[in-house]
Structures are given as C-alpha cells and as structure tokens.
Scaffold this active site. Sequence first.
Site, PDB file in Angstrom:
ATOM      1  N   GLY A   1      -2.370  -5.194   6.253  1.00  0.00           N
ATOM      2  CA  GLY A   1      -1.173  -4.610   6.849  1.00  0.00           C
ATOM      3  C   GLY A   1      -0.526  -3.575   5.951  1.00  0.00           C
TER       4      GLY A   1
ATOM      5  N   LEU B   1       0.234  -0.643   6.972  1.00  0.00           N
ATOM      6  CA  LEU B   1      -0.840   0.315   7.261  1.00  0.00           C
ATOM      7  C   LEU B   1      -0.435   1.743   6.913  1.00  0.00           C
ATOM      8  CD1 LEU B   1      -2.032  -1.137  10.679  1.00  0.00           C
ATOM      9  CD2 LEU B   1      -2.911  -1.626   8.383  1.00  0.00           C
TER      10      LEU B   1
ATOM     11  N   HIS C   1      -5.991   3.276   6.098  1.00  0.00           N
ATOM     12  CA  HIS C   1      -6.400   2.317   7.131  1.00  0.00           C
ATOM     13  C   HIS C   1      -6.713   3.054   8.440  1.00  0.00           C
ATOM     14  CE1 HIS C   1      -3.519  -0.215   4.629  1.00  0.00           C
ATOM     15  NE2 HIS C   1      -4.624  -0.943   4.567  1.00  0.00           N
TER      16      HIS C   1
ATOM     17  N   SER D   1      -2.333   3.792  -0.869  1.00  0.00           N
ATOM     18  CA  SER D   1      -2.408   2.349  -1.084  1.00  0.00           C
ATOM     19  C   SER D   1      -1.083   1.748  -0.662  1.00  0.00           C
ATOM     20  CB  SER D   1      -2.651   2.058  -2.571  1.00  0.00           C
ATOM     21  OG  SER D   1      -2.308   0.717  -2.870  1.00  0.00           O
TER      22      SER D   1
HETATM   23  P1  AMP Z   1      -6.044  -3.455   2.350  1.00  0.00           P
HETATM   24  O1  AMP Z   1      -5.082  -3.545   3.479  1.00  0.00           O
HETATM   25  O2  AMP Z   1      -5.473  -2.811   1.115  1.00  0.00           O
HETATM   26  O3  AMP Z   1      -6.771  -4.747   2.079  1.00  0.00           O
HETATM   27  O4  AMP Z   1      -7.171  -2.439   2.823  1.00  0.00           O
HETATM   28  C1  AMP Z   1      -7.895  -2.635   4.018  1.00  0.00           C
HETATM   29  C2  AMP Z   1      -9.059  -1.701   4.036  1.00  0.00           C
HETATM   30  O5  AMP Z   1      -8.597  -0.354   3.966  1.00  0.00           O
HETATM   31  C3  AMP Z   1     -10.007  -1.908   2.828  1.00  0.00           C
HETATM   32  O6  AMP Z   1     -11.345  -1.821   3.268  1.00  0.00           O
HETATM   33  C4  AMP Z   1      -9.627  -0.775   1.924  1.00  0.00           C
HETATM   34  O7  AMP Z   1     -10.687  -0.368   1.089  1.00  0.00           O
HETATM   35  C5  AMP Z   1      -9.270   0.312   2.927  1.00  0.00           C
HETATM   36  N1  AMP Z   1      -8.408   1.311   2.291  1.00  0.00           N
HETATM   37  C6  AMP Z   1      -7.264   1.100   1.597  1.00  0.00           C
HETATM   38  N2  AMP Z   1      -6.768   2.256   1.111  1.00  0.00           N
HETATM   39  C7  AMP Z   1      -7.626   3.234   1.496  1.00  0.00           C
HETATM   40  C8  AMP Z   1      -7.681   4.657   1.311  1.00  0.00           C
HETATM   41  N3  AMP Z   1      -6.752   5.303   0.613  1.00  0.00           N
HETATM   42  N4  AMP Z   1      -8.712   5.332   1.851  1.00  0.00           N
HETATM   43  C9  AMP Z   1      -9.669   4.682   2.561  1.00  0.00           C
HETATM   44  N5  AMP Z   1      -9.677   3.349   2.776  1.00  0.00           N
HETATM   45  C10 AMP Z   1      -8.669   2.633   2.269  1.00  0.00           C
END
Ligand code: AMP
Length: 279
Positions: free
Chosen positions: A28, A30, A34, A182
């Site tokens: 989340g 997002l 994402h 992030s």
């Molecule tokens: P998270 O919500 O941080 O667990 O991320 C969920 C998914 O989104 C994971 O597969 C992450 O690698 C991907 N993700 C997070 N930040 C980025 C970004 N800046 N670019 C591409 N994918 C991302």
Amino acid sequence: MRIARDLSELRTIRASLDGTFGLVPTMGALHDGHASLIRRATKECDYVGVSIFVNPSQFSPGEDLEKYPRTIRKDFELLEELGVAIVFTPKVDGMYPPGFQTWISVDDVTVPLEGECRPGHFRGVVTVVAKLFNAFQPDKAYFGQKDAQQAVVIRRMIKDLNFQVEPVICPTVREADGLALSSRNAYLNPEQRKAATVLYRALSSARNSYENGEREGDVLRNVMRSVIDSEPLAEAEYVSASDPETLRELQSVKSGSGVLFSMAVRIGKTRLIDNMLLS
Ligand code: AMP
C-alpha cells in the site's frame, strides 16, 4: 473493482473471473512505481489483482512496522482508475491464523545484502508471496527491480516450488532527480529529501566508472562509498557490486556476467535502498 477483505471473499471473486490473471503484491501507500507494475499487468492480463498488506513477518523488531504509511482510501481511488479487478486487503490474523508455524525460506541468495541487515526479512516476504500465489492463482506476478534481491529470491522460490506463475520484473520508477520512488520517502524532511539523491548519484558514478572500463569490484564499491561519504546526512549500511544471479560480491566483473550495484543508506532514521543492474 471488487474489494476482498478475507481469503474466502477473494476465492469467490477470483473464481468468477475467466481469463488470464496478473497479481501485483504491495504494502500500500501506492505511488507511481506501484502504478507502473499495475499498468504493465493490465496490458498483459485480462484481469489484475492487487494485494495491500503490510506484512508484519518481513519487518524485524525495531523497524517501522507501526509507522509504515497507510493511505488506503487514496489507494482504492488509484486502483479503481487503473482498472484493477480485485483488491485484497486481508487482516493480519487472516494471513497468519493463531498457531501459525509454517514458513518458506530460500537459502543462499537471501544470505547477503538485505538478508544480512534484516534477519528474517526474506522468510516473511517469500512466505507471504507464496500464500498470495495460492490465494490468487495468478498466471503472472509483477515485482519491481527497485527491490532487486527480492526479485532474485522470488524467482528462485517460483522455480524451486514449481509455482505455475511467470514473474515479471519491471524497471525502477524514479523522481526527476533520480530518487527511486518508495513509500518510505514520505518519512524524509525537505533537507533529507535533497540528501536522498545520494543513492542515485552513487550508483550513477559506479556506472560511469564501469562504462569507462573499470572492472575491479573493490574500486567500483569505493566509488559508490565515497559519493555516499560526501553527503553528511547519509550513512551507508552496505554498498555492493555483486553477481546479478548469485548476489555474491564480485572481485572483478567478467565480460558477459553483468553486475548489480546495490546499496542501503540511512538518511536520518530512514533506511533507503536502491540499485542499478548492468548487463
Ligand atoms: P512495496 O509496496 O514497497 O512492497 O512494493 C510493492 C512492489 O512495488 C514491489 O515489487 C516493489 O519492488 C515495487 N516497487 C516499489 N517501488 C518501486 C519503484 N520505484 N519502481 C518500480 N517498482 C517499485
């Protein structure tokens, strides 16, 4: 868009959908990173499911589990706009029923880097991703290159456990100044936000050295470290120039093998990771 708040709701909705299915697991809060995974999934699959679950088992004691950003209403709006078919928002005891004691752990590729700094992290990630695969039965699952080691670990788990899921790894989405998007960037104050560009600057310096012919692992790691050391608000937890498959540190980059530059850096209390894959 249908919202499933527990596994039985999810199974009912999923069973009603006939066609190829893509899963995007998230925690989340997002952002456009994402969204890029979800857009790719909607291009490639008839239906897309997104899970939003801040998975406690992948946080170590003392990490940011309690204060991890939660923006569920905004998330739902974005997912609706993106044309997602199912959003799954389970509760912790739905994913980890009382007495839970069954874990999946991947060996060698979880030992270095994030695995070394965050003991138990990948056991939590892999277990929850396997449970999501069981629940959603996706044809494809989308992950970000932002979490490079996670991508390697999940690919390994899919192979080793014979999941019939194709992993799709999507490029890292960055701000204009290079900072990788992030959810944790929300913790940064304006001064720290400026300092946070140091990760991309360090990775870019290593890439420049590599493109100018440098192949020695120690030299490439020192290039990254010296850029980070030049930023007073930043403290490197690790910098790495590793084999992209085994994640072992490279003494020298051999032609044909490629290299993964990666790092974890603390800016104040916020821990950021980033990487660059050169093949
Ligand atoms: P998270 O919500 O941080 O667990 O991320 C969920 C998914 O989104 C994971 O597969 C992450 O690698 C991907 N993700 C997070 N930040 C980025 C970004 N800046 N670019 C591409 N994918 C991302």
